[in-house]
Design a protein around this motif. Structure first.
Motif, PDB file in Angstrom:
ATOM      1  N   UNK A 173       6.770   0.390  10.634  1.00 36.69           N
ATOM      2  CA  UNK A 173       6.050   0.317   9.362  1.00 36.69           C
ATOM      3  C   UNK A 173       5.515   1.698   8.981  1.00 36.69           C
ATOM      4  N   UNK A 174       5.517   2.050   7.712  1.00 35.95           N
ATOM      5  CA  UNK A 174       5.073   3.395   7.283  1.00 35.95           C
ATOM      6  C   UNK A 174       3.557   3.523   7.181  1.00 35.95           C
ATOM      7  N   UNK A 175       2.849   3.032   8.198  1.00 40.76           N
ATOM      8  CA  UNK A 175       1.383   3.083   8.140  1.00 40.76           C
ATOM      9  C   UNK A 175       0.860   4.509   8.173  1.00 40.76           C
ATOM     10  N   UNK A 176       1.470   5.343   9.003  1.00 40.93           N
ATOM     11  CA  UNK A 176       0.972   6.704   9.158  1.00 40.93           C
ATOM     12  C   UNK A 176       0.978   7.451   7.830  1.00 40.93           C
ATOM     13  N   UNK A 177       2.008   7.193   7.016  1.00 40.53           N
ATOM     14  CA  UNK A 177       2.083   7.847   5.705  1.00 40.53           C
ATOM     15  C   UNK A 177       0.944   7.396   4.802  1.00 40.53           C
ATOM     16  N   UNK A 178       0.510   6.157   4.953  1.00 39.47           N
ATOM     17  CA  UNK A 178      -0.606   5.636   4.148  1.00 39.47           C
ATOM     18  C   UNK A 178      -1.898   6.317   4.557  1.00 39.47           C
ATOM     19  N   UNK A 179      -2.156   6.399   5.867  1.00 39.07           N
ATOM     20  CA  UNK A 179      -3.430   6.962   6.335  1.00 39.07           C
ATOM     21  C   UNK A 179      -3.523   8.454   5.999  1.00 39.07           C
ATOM     22  N   UNK A 218       0.826  -1.206   0.000  1.00 36.19           N
ATOM     23  CA  UNK A 218       0.000   0.000   0.000  1.00 36.19           C
ATOM     24  C   UNK A 218       0.868   1.267   0.000  1.00 36.19           C
ATOM     25  N   UNK A 219       1.979   1.207   0.704  1.00 44.52           N
ATOM     26  CA  UNK A 219       2.882   2.364   0.749  1.00 44.52           C
ATOM     27  C   UNK A 219       3.504   2.616  -0.629  1.00 44.52           C
ATOM     28  N   UNK A 220       3.900   1.529  -1.303  1.00 44.99           N
ATOM     29  CA  UNK A 220       4.461   1.669  -2.650  1.00 44.99           C
ATOM     30  C   UNK A 220       3.423   2.249  -3.601  1.00 44.99           C
ATOM     31  N   UNK A 221       2.168   1.860  -3.428  1.00 47.85           N
ATOM     32  CA  UNK A 221       1.098   2.383  -4.282  1.00 47.85           C
ATOM     33  C   UNK A 221       0.915   3.878  -4.041  1.00 47.85           C
ATOM     34  N   UNK A 222       0.994   4.271  -2.779  1.00 44.73           N
ATOM     35  CA  UNK A 222       0.852   5.700  -2.459  1.00 44.73           C
ATOM     36  C   UNK A 222       1.947   6.523  -3.133  1.00 44.73           C
ATOM     37  N   UNK A 223       3.138   5.996  -3.175  1.00 44.55           N
ATOM     38  CA  UNK A 223       4.276   6.751  -3.718  1.00 44.55           C
ATOM     39  C   UNK A 223       4.174   6.977  -5.223  1.00 44.55           C
ATOM     40  N   UNK A 224       3.479   6.078  -5.911  1.00 43.10           N
ATOM     41  CA  UNK A 224       3.393   6.221  -7.366  1.00 43.10           C
ATOM     42  C   UNK A 224       2.049   6.784  -7.813  1.00 43.10           C
ATOM     43  N   UNK A 225       1.135   6.980  -6.866  1.00 44.50           N
ATOM     44  CA  UNK A 225      -0.212   7.434  -7.227  1.00 44.50           C
ATOM     45  C   UNK A 225      -0.356   8.917  -6.921  1.00 44.50           C
ATOM     46  N   UNK A 226      -0.557   9.710  -7.956  1.00 41.90           N
ATOM     47  CA  UNK A 226      -0.722  11.151  -7.787  1.00 41.90           C
ATOM     48  C   UNK A 226      -2.162  11.603  -7.999  1.00 41.90           C
ATOM     49  N   UNK A 227      -3.018  10.660  -8.356  1.00 43.41           N
ATOM     50  CA  UNK A 227      -4.407  11.023  -8.654  1.00 43.41           C
ATOM     51  C   UNK A 227      -5.172  11.301  -7.364  1.00 43.41           C
ATOM     52  N   UNK A 228      -6.309  11.944  -7.521  1.00 42.21           N
ATOM     53  CA  UNK A 228      -7.138  12.259  -6.372  1.00 42.21           C
ATOM     54  C   UNK A 228      -7.905  11.026  -5.905  1.00 42.21           C
ATOM     55  N   UNK A 229      -8.509  11.167  -4.739  1.00 36.18           N
ATOM     56  CA  UNK A 229      -9.264  10.059  -4.163  1.00 36.18           C
ATOM     57  C   UNK A 229     -10.421   9.672  -5.077  1.00 36.18           C
ATOM     58  N   UNK A 230     -10.461   8.394  -5.444  1.00 39.06           N
ATOM     59  CA  UNK A 230     -11.534   7.855  -6.278  1.00 39.06           C
ATOM     60  C   UNK A 230     -11.720   6.391  -5.889  1.00 39.06           C
ATOM     61  N   UNK A 246      -8.442  -1.893  -5.139  1.00 43.48           N
ATOM     62  CA  UNK A 246      -7.476  -2.858  -4.619  1.00 43.48           C
ATOM     63  C   UNK A 246      -6.661  -2.228  -3.492  1.00 43.48           C
ATOM     64  N   UNK A 247      -6.260  -0.990  -3.678  1.00 42.56           N
ATOM     65  CA  UNK A 247      -5.509  -0.278  -2.639  1.00 42.56           C
ATOM     66  C   UNK A 247      -6.324  -0.176  -1.359  1.00 42.56           C
ATOM     67  N   UNK A 248      -7.573   0.252  -1.488  1.00 41.15           N
ATOM     68  CA  UNK A 248      -8.402   0.413  -0.299  1.00 41.15           C
ATOM     69  C   UNK A 248      -8.673  -0.929   0.391  1.00 41.15           C
ATOM     70  N   UNK A 249      -8.817  -1.974  -0.402  1.00 43.00           N
ATOM     71  CA  UNK A 249      -9.039  -3.286   0.211  1.00 43.00           C
ATOM     72  C   UNK A 249      -7.814  -3.720   1.007  1.00 43.00           C
ATOM     73  N   UNK A 250      -6.617  -3.369   0.520  1.00 41.35           N
ATOM     74  CA  UNK A 250      -5.401  -3.668   1.274  1.00 41.35           C
ATOM     75  C   UNK A 250      -5.331  -2.872   2.559  1.00 41.35           C
ATOM     76  N   UNK A 251      -5.686  -1.605   2.501  1.00 40.38           N
ATOM     77  CA  UNK A 251      -5.691  -0.764   3.705  1.00 40.38           C
ATOM     78  C   UNK A 251      -6.676  -1.293   4.738  1.00 40.38           C
ATOM     79  N   UNK A 252      -7.853  -1.641   4.269  1.00 43.19           N
ATOM     80  CA  UNK A 252      -8.857  -2.148   5.203  1.00 43.19           C
ATOM     81  C   UNK A 252      -8.413  -3.464   5.827  1.00 43.19           C
ATOM     82  N   UNK A 253      -7.742  -4.302   5.044  1.00 42.95           N
ATOM     83  CA  UNK A 253      -7.248  -5.574   5.575  1.00 42.95           C
ATOM     84  C   UNK A 253      -6.251  -5.333   6.708  1.00 42.95           C
ATOM     85  N   UNK A 254      -5.357  -4.377   6.523  1.00 43.51           N
ATOM     86  CA  UNK A 254      -4.377  -4.058   7.568  1.00 43.51           C
ATOM     87  C   UNK A 254      -5.097  -3.663   8.853  1.00 43.51           C
ATOM     88  N   UNK A 255      -6.058  -2.767   8.743  1.00 47.62           N
ATOM     89  CA  UNK A 255      -6.778  -2.295   9.931  1.00 47.62           C
ATOM     90  C   UNK A 255      -7.581  -3.414  10.581  1.00 47.62           C
TER      91      UNK A 255
END
Length: 621
Positions: free
Chosen positions: A449-455, A399-411, A417-426
């Motif tokens: 772990x770089x969780x804070x950067x993801x949230x 999820x952190x790697x996805x954040x680093x390459x994703x510049x688009x707005x929230x959609x 897939x990204x959100x499903x990974x985040x929810x799984x972590x939580x």
């Protein structure tokens, strides 16, 4: 060609074997079979008549029948499918279930001999034997009684011995047996005892002498039938009054959502019929899953569990993983992992992790895989903490790697897939955070772990993932000081928003937690020792709440439920509110969707019901 000339008057004596050797009888039958081609059918028709099923046959008729079958066994090379169609038809109507052991043995000998004599009869003979997996309809109910178990064993032991013998005589027979067994498998709507006894035979084949050849097809076929039954079940069929005591709060959530099904406009009569039908399917599925559990236990005892698991895993990936309506079939995998945590248990978790992390897989498959993974890691009592942490690390890194390459707005729809990974972590950490933080080495790994950067990323997973999961995760993270306690996190109102609904799409995979408590009565007893229930989870804030209760008790003042609700949360109804970690108590309205219901001294300190929603929302069933 030799033949024994026997007059019609002597025919009955021949059948009784009075004064004739076995060789003479065989020669006689060969002559009878050959004569049919020339138009002489008199002796042949009489022969066929002996084979037609009769009720209450006497000792003399049994002797004639045994003699006929044995003599035919020595004459199989003379049997022709064109000229002797009526003979083959008569034999096909015979059932081992209707005769004593002498006739059984003679009939089995004929079937085996016929299969070995000519390749064109192999399928016919295999079908004849597979037909005996299930007794005639009028005997099905009687076999439920212990007094009839011997009868069942007498028949089925001969059937499987015959299949083994044919496989030895005709090496290609097992390959031809598998499709026949699968094709003849009773439908999902057949009688419970009928399908159970058939599956018993399939599993016996898998673990038997010819299992090397047929095992790879038997187990997947059984799983497919389980899934077929599973998706037929609506939640109303599961929610039985006597189950309430077993499932406590976790069942209450399901009942609540079933009651709130807005699409239910059926009449009382149709509701009764549907529920009755559902209950029959539930009982059938329950019995079959228990049968699968027992087979897995047998495989473990014989040292075959890993091999069997390696057959089940591809089947799971192909069918169950993508069948989001599946409620219970997946517990076959769960139980196999519980029986072998270090082998099967680890492999299942790592396989799901790989599926989620691979861009080759379709998004729907990756979302389903991580939902399974989250639910599995949260619920499997047998998994070591180190493995859970390792997989969490993998999810966080992805999820952190996805954040680093994703510049688009929230959609939500574009980043499911990204959100499903985040929810799984939580979700995993809601169950496991306390136990992981209690181990210094794993605590350090979590803190790094770089969780804070993801949230805090612009994709705002805390606004999109299920609010109930987000709230519980943040509450525990605050208590555990997983990241800066003073930090404010922005997320949507705890009532489900359009953003959250968009995340799961039409199939609402964001609500799918496949290993929620098993509601099948018999199957649940096998799962229970290996299963983590939310009511038994120690959260990171448990100590704080226990201190609060002690303080209230010491004060001696009267306490109401409302004393555990933050009065300021009454203003938290508007959407897009900014909520800090410190403001995580909710009123009764918000608790309708919350993992963490309001506290009640009447029932003890109640926490997150493990079921956020039924694994498949009722309105979609």
């Amino acid at each position: 060609m030799m033949s024994v000339q026997v007059s019609n008057k002597e025919e009955s004596s021949v059948m009784k074997n009075d004064g004739f050797s076995d060789l003479q009888l065989v020669h006689h039958f060969r002559g009878v079979l050959v004569a049919v081609a020339t138009g002489d059918r008199e002796n042949y028709d009489e022969l066929v008549g002996y084979l037609h099923p009769k009720k209450n046959i006497g000792p003399d008729e049994v002797a004639i029948l045994v003699t006929t079958l044995k003599a035919l066994s020595g004459s199989v090379s003379y049997i022709d499918s064109v000229h002797h169609e009526s003979l083959l038809f008569a034999v096909s109507r015979m059932s081992l279930w209707n005769y004593g052991t002498e006739v059984m043995d003679a009939l089995v000998e004929l079937i085996v001999s016929l299969a070995a004599s000519n390749g064109k009869y192999v399928d016919w003979c295999l079908e004849m034997l597979v037909k005996h997996f299930v007794p005639p309809f009028y005997l099905v109910n009687s076999l439920k009684h212990e007094s009839r178990i011997d009868r069942k064993n007498e028949v089925l032991s001969r059937v499987h011995a015959a299949l083994k013998e044919i496989a030895e005589l005709v090496p290609l027979a097992p390959l031809r047996l598998s499709p026949i067994v699968i094709q003849k498998m009773p439908s999902a709507f057949s009688d419970e005892h009928e399908i159970v006894i058939y599956v018993e035979n399939m599993l016996k084949l898998e673990s038997g002498a010819i299992g090397e050849s047929v095992g790879s097809t038997m187990l997947p076929a059984v799983v497919d039938r389980l899934l077929e039954l599973d998706v037929e079940i609506g939640w109303d069929g599961i929610l039985q009054e006597d189950a309430r005591g077993i499932f406590d709060m976790e069942l209450e959530d399901i009942i609540k959502f079933a009651d709130e099904d807005e699409n239910c406009d059926s009449t009382p009569q149709s509701e009764f019929l549907n529920k009755k039908q559902d209950n029959l399917v539930v009982e059938k599925l329950d019995s079959l899953i228990v049968l699968a559990f027992l087979h897995l236990e047998s495989c473990q005892s014989s040292g075959r569990l890993v091999k069997v698991f390696n057959i089940l895993l591809p089947s799971f990936r192909k069918t169950v993983l993508n069948a989001y309506k599946s409620k219970f079939t997946q517990f076959v995998m769960f139980y196999a992992c519980a029986l072998d945590p270090e082998g099967c248990g680890v492999k299942f978790g790592m396989t799901l992790t790989e599926i989620f992390g691979s861009d080759v897989n379709p998004p729907i498959t990756r979302m389903s895989a991580v939902a399974y993974l989250a639910s599995y890691l949260a619920r499997a009592k047998f998994l070591p903490a180190a493995l859970v942490t390792t997989i969490i690390q993998s999810l966080v890194d992805h999820c952190y790697a996805y954040c680093k390459i994703c510049d688009s707005n929230m959609n939500p729809r574009a980043h499911q897939v990204f959100y499903s990974g985040c929810q799984a972590i939580m979700y995993i950490l809601c169950f496991r955070m306390r136990s992981l933080m209690d181990i210094p080495r794993l605590k350090l790994q979590l803190l790094n772990m770089p969780m804070e950067a993801i949230w805090k990323h612009k994709l705002s997973p805390l606004k999109v993932c299920l609010p109930t999961v987000v709230v519980e995760f943040l509450r525990q993270a605050k208590a555990a000081q997983l990241f800066m306690a003073s930090e404010s996190f922005v997320f949507n109102d705890v009532l489900e928003s359009d953003l959250s609904k968009a995340f799961g799409g039409m199939d609402r995979l964001d609500m799918f937690f496949p290993f929620d408590p098993c509601l099948l009565k018999k199957s649940e007893s096998y799962i229970r020792p290996h299963f983590v229930r939310w009511s038994k989870v120690r959260t990171t804030y448990d100590d704080e709440e226990e201190e609060d209760i002690d303080e209230v008790s010491d004060s001696g003042s009267e306490v109401s439920d409302d004393d555990f609700v933050d009065r300021n949360t009454k203003d938290m109804i508007d959407e897009d509110m900014i909520v800090t970690v410190e403001d995580l108590d909710f009123n009764a309205d918000l608790n309708k969707m919350s993992i963490t219901p309001k506290n009640s001294l009447k029932h003890g300190l109640m926490r997150m019901p493990a079921r956020i929603r039924p694994s498949t929302s009722p309105e979609s069933l």
